[in-house]
Scaffold this motif. Structure first.
Motif, PDB file in Angstrom:
ATOM      1  N   TYR A 130       0.755  -1.143  -0.089  1.00 28.88           N
ATOM      2  CA  TYR A 130       0.062   0.115   0.108  1.00 28.88           C
ATOM      3  C   TYR A 130       0.844   1.429  -0.235  1.00 28.88           C
ATOM      4  O   TYR A 130       2.011   1.091   0.534  1.00 28.88           O
ATOM      5  N   ASP A 131       0.301   2.262  -0.530  1.00 27.02           N
ATOM      6  CA  ASP A 131       1.164   3.696  -0.524  1.00 27.02           C
ATOM      7  C   ASP A 131       1.158   4.226   0.729  1.00 27.02           C
ATOM      8  O   ASP A 131       1.945   4.662   1.285  1.00 27.02           O
ATOM      9  N   LEU A 132      -0.192   4.248   1.496  1.00 26.36           N
ATOM     10  CA  LEU A 132      -0.220   4.625   2.811  1.00 26.36           C
ATOM     11  C   LEU A 132      -0.879   3.808   3.839  1.00 26.36           C
ATOM     12  O   LEU A 132      -1.701   2.894   3.384  1.00 26.36           O
ATOM     13  N   CYS A 133      -0.752   3.878   4.873  1.00 26.66           N
ATOM     14  CA  CYS A 133      -1.334   3.065   6.160  1.00 26.66           C
ATOM     15  C   CYS A 133      -1.998   4.077   7.020  1.00 26.66           C
ATOM     16  O   CYS A 133      -1.172   5.155   7.624  1.00 26.66           O
ATOM     17  N   PHE A 134      -3.168   4.295   7.187  1.00 30.74           N
ATOM     18  CA  PHE A 134      -3.865   5.103   8.120  1.00 30.74           C
ATOM     19  C   PHE A 134      -3.986   4.479   9.422  1.00 30.74           C
ATOM     20  O   PHE A 134      -4.459   3.243   9.517  1.00 30.74           O
ATOM     21  N   LEU A 135      -3.327   4.695  10.323  1.00 31.33           N
ATOM     22  CA  LEU A 135      -3.259   4.228  11.727  1.00 31.33           C
ATOM     23  C   LEU A 135      -3.690   4.713  12.896  1.00 31.33           C
ATOM     24  O   LEU A 135      -3.909   6.070  12.743  1.00 31.33           O
ATOM     25  N   ALA A 136      -3.900   4.389  13.830  1.00 23.50           N
ATOM     26  CA  ALA A 136      -4.645   4.829  15.247  1.00 23.50           C
ATOM     27  C   ALA A 136      -3.714   5.779  15.868  1.00 23.50           C
ATOM     28  O   ALA A 136      -3.830   6.965  16.082  1.00 23.50           O
ATOM     29  N   GLY A 137      -2.694   5.146  16.330  1.00 23.92           N
ATOM     30  CA  GLY A 137      -1.939   5.992  17.112  1.00 23.92           C
ATOM     31  C   GLY A 137      -0.326   5.526  16.959  1.00 23.92           C
ATOM     32  O   GLY A 137       0.029   4.951  16.173  1.00 23.92           O
ATOM     33  N   ALA A 187       1.670   3.949  18.589  1.00 23.30           N
ATOM     34  CA  ALA A 187       1.912   2.497  19.010  1.00 23.30           C
ATOM     35  C   ALA A 187       2.077   1.799  17.680  1.00 23.30           C
ATOM     36  O   ALA A 187       2.915   0.869  17.597  1.00 23.30           O
ATOM     37  N   ALA A 188       1.105   1.985  16.704  1.00 26.75           N
ATOM     38  CA  ALA A 188       0.969   1.206  15.389  1.00 26.75           C
ATOM     39  C   ALA A 188       2.537   1.455  14.693  1.00 26.75           C
ATOM     40  O   ALA A 188       2.951   0.493  14.337  1.00 26.75           O
ATOM     41  N   VAL A 189       2.621   2.823  14.624  1.00 26.73           N
ATOM     42  CA  VAL A 189       3.949   3.188  13.935  1.00 26.73           C
ATOM     43  C   VAL A 189       5.287   2.456  14.473  1.00 26.73           C
ATOM     44  O   VAL A 189       5.928   1.706  13.821  1.00 26.73           O
ATOM     45  N   ASP A 190       5.239   2.744  15.762  1.00 27.33           N
ATOM     46  CA  ASP A 190       6.392   2.060  16.279  1.00 27.33           C
ATOM     47  C   ASP A 190       6.587   0.456  16.378  1.00 27.33           C
ATOM     48  O   ASP A 190       7.663  -0.035  16.051  1.00 27.33           O
ATOM     49  N   ARG A 191       5.185  -0.052  16.278  1.00 25.35           N
ATOM     50  CA  ARG A 191       5.059  -1.837  16.378  1.00 25.35           C
ATOM     51  C   ARG A 191       5.581  -2.016  14.736  1.00 25.35           C
ATOM     52  O   ARG A 191       6.567  -2.913  14.559  1.00 25.35           O
ATOM     53  N   THR A 192       5.215  -1.422  13.773  1.00 28.59           N
ATOM     54  CA  THR A 192       5.754  -1.584  12.558  1.00 28.59           C
ATOM     55  C   THR A 192       7.144  -1.475  12.106  1.00 28.59           C
ATOM     56  O   THR A 192       7.738  -2.216  11.734  1.00 28.59           O
ATOM     57  N   ALA A 193       7.631  -0.213  12.768  1.00 27.08           N
ATOM     58  CA  ALA A 193       9.084   0.140  12.289  1.00 27.08           C
ATOM     59  C   ALA A 193       9.956  -0.744  13.010  1.00 27.08           C
ATOM     60  O   ALA A 193      11.157  -0.972  12.730  1.00 27.08           O
ATOM     61  N   ASP A 241      10.028   2.031   5.376  1.00 24.85           N
ATOM     62  CA  ASP A 241      10.102   3.452   6.229  1.00 24.85           C
ATOM     63  C   ASP A 241       8.745   3.485   6.879  1.00 24.85           C
ATOM     64  O   ASP A 241       7.806   4.312   6.278  1.00 24.85           O
ATOM     65  N   ALA A 242       8.314   3.011   7.947  1.00 29.10           N
ATOM     66  CA  ALA A 242       7.221   3.149   8.657  1.00 29.10           C
ATOM     67  C   ALA A 242       6.558   4.590   8.930  1.00 29.10           C
ATOM     68  O   ALA A 242       5.295   4.971   8.457  1.00 29.10           O
ATOM     69  N   PRO A 243       7.355   5.559   9.341  1.00 28.64           N
ATOM     70  CA  PRO A 243       7.033   6.847   9.523  1.00 28.64           C
ATOM     71  C   PRO A 243       6.602   7.635   7.981  1.00 28.64           C
ATOM     72  O   PRO A 243       5.566   8.179   8.021  1.00 28.64           O
ATOM     73  N   ALA A 244       7.265   7.175   7.287  1.00 30.34           N
ATOM     74  CA  ALA A 244       6.739   8.085   6.101  1.00 30.34           C
ATOM     75  C   ALA A 244       5.607   7.412   5.197  1.00 30.34           C
ATOM     76  O   ALA A 244       4.850   8.019   4.630  1.00 30.34           O
TER      77      ALA A 244
END
Length: 406
Positions: free
Chosen positions: A165-172, A174-180, A187-190
């Motif tokens: 996917y081009d983008l992931c819409f995440l809740a908080g 925690a989801a970014v940190d988990r993926t990263a 590049d999870a933050p990007a």
């Protein structure tokens, strides 16, 4: 070399097979887990008028993944019209009836290709990682966004499939940190946009229904056995019967089964049936919010239920899973129940003192973003608008270089 008679016979057999398949699909006797692929013929060759498309190729058995998004999708449709594309006409009809959204059934990839070729769809949304999503993901003129169907500390929440996917819409965060922390070469933050949980904005007010005899209520809401052994966090076989038996009498026990219990293993289905027989109440049709309102304490597995429960502020316990899970601030805080633990004593302690409440409350925004009503839905719509603007800029550049789409 085949004779003319042989060729005719082969052709007849093929036509009979297609006729029989068509009759079976139209008969509505096709198993609910198998898409009937009854195309809306009147939509073929006509462009979608909408600029946003939700792609949901799975069947009604998976509607639990889509229903929490109804409120947000209808809010998006009010400002940026939305079309929902299905492969199963029965599922499309259910969603059409429940939401009033434009729902279209397309059986074949080529039909979607034909329609998108004459449409101005800019944004495609997905709520699961079904492999059939790739029939839509191949289109280069769209921005593809993964919404998911409930953030959790499960391993599937850090799937390598996010790269599709081009983008992931995440809740908080925690989801970014988990993926990263878990997904390589990504590049999870990007690729992440934090929107909170719009699903919570669509919850209708409910009135708690306490036990008539005054007993405290424990909600047991385990997850299913999962199709992949590495993310099999379900506790029904390891904890279910013993856990419920230990609580009966002192507590009112509400059992909320996962809709996919027993799909993979017959033994898991048997454990589900045994717990249903024991529980004081089995919640299969009441909204999740009603189950939450009626309960004083939650026992669940590593799953999205923990995050859904978190804003209630009420105590929770999580069963110790038989497989590892990703690093989790919440799982570091919430007590875990191992098979053989004194469940009754642990439940009594946490109902009386709730020793982890302050630590749980501190994690609400980390996992769910801003929980104020309406904020997440507004962020969802704004994120969709930003994604469409990004698409317009990027696609214009690709067209200038010779891209034709769709």
């Amino acid at each position: 070399m085949a004779s003319r008679a042989d060729s005719a016979r082969i052709g007849l057999v093929h036509r009979l097979r297609l006729w029989a398949i068509g009759r079976l699909r139209r008969s509505r006797l096709l198993p609910s887990g198998m898409p009937d692929k009854l195309t809306d013929e009147d939509r073929l060759g006509r462009p979608f008028e909408q600029q946003v498309m939700l792609y949901f190729p799975t069947t009604r058995d998976s509607l639990y993944q889509l229903r929490p998004w109804y409120h947000a999708l209808k809010a998006l449709d009010a400002s940026h019209r939305l079309v929902c594309v299905f492969k199963d006409s029965r599922t499309a009809q259910i969603v059409r009836d429940e939401t009033g959204l434009d729902c279209v059934t397309l059986a074949r990839y080529g039909q979607l290709d034909e329609i998108l070729s004459v449409s101005q769809v800019k944004l495609a949304l997905y709520v699961n990682h079904d492999p059939i999503n790739f029939e839509s993901l191949r289109f280069t003129s769209l921005v593809h966004v993964y919404l998911g169907h409930g953030d959790s500390d499960k391993g599937v929440s850090v799937s390598n499939q996010v790269k599709a996917y081009d983008l992931c819409f995440l809740a908080g965060q925690a989801a970014v940190d988990r993926t990263a922390s878990a997904v390589m070469l990504y590049d999870a933050p990007a690729h992440s946009v934090l929107i909170g949980q719009p699903q919570l904005d669509g919850i209708a007010p409910v009135v708690p229904s306490p036990s008539l005899d005054g007993r405290p209520t424990v909600l047991y809401a385990p997850t299913w056995e999962a199709s992949q052994p590495s993310v099999s966090y379900g506790s029904l076989e390891t904890h279910g019967v013993a856990l419920v038996t230990a609580l009966l009498g002192t507590y009112r026990v509400i059992y909320r089964p996962h809709p996919l219990n027993g799909v993979i293993r017959a033994s898991y289905a048997a454990a589900d049936a045994a717990v249903r027989e024991l529980a004081d109440r089995v919640d299969t049709v009441v909204p999740l919010e009603q189950s939450f309102a009626d309960a004083d304490l939650l026992v669940t597995d590593v799953s999205a239920v923990t995050l859904n429960w978190l804003p209630t502020g009420k105590p929770m316990l999580v069963t110790t899973p038989p497989v590892p899970y990703p690093p989790s601030p919440l799982m570091d805080v919430v007590p875990q129940l191992a098979p053989g633990d004194d469940v009754a004593a642990i439940v009594a302690e946490h109902l009386t003192d709730d020793p982890t409440k302050a630590a749980r409350d501190a994690l609400v925004e980390h996992y769910l973003g801003d929980p104020r009503p309406g904020v997440a839905t507004a962020r969802f719509i704004a994120a969709c608008e930003d994604a469409m603007a990004l698409r317009d800029r990027e696609w214009a550049a690709r067209q200038a270089a010779g891209a034709t789409g769709p």
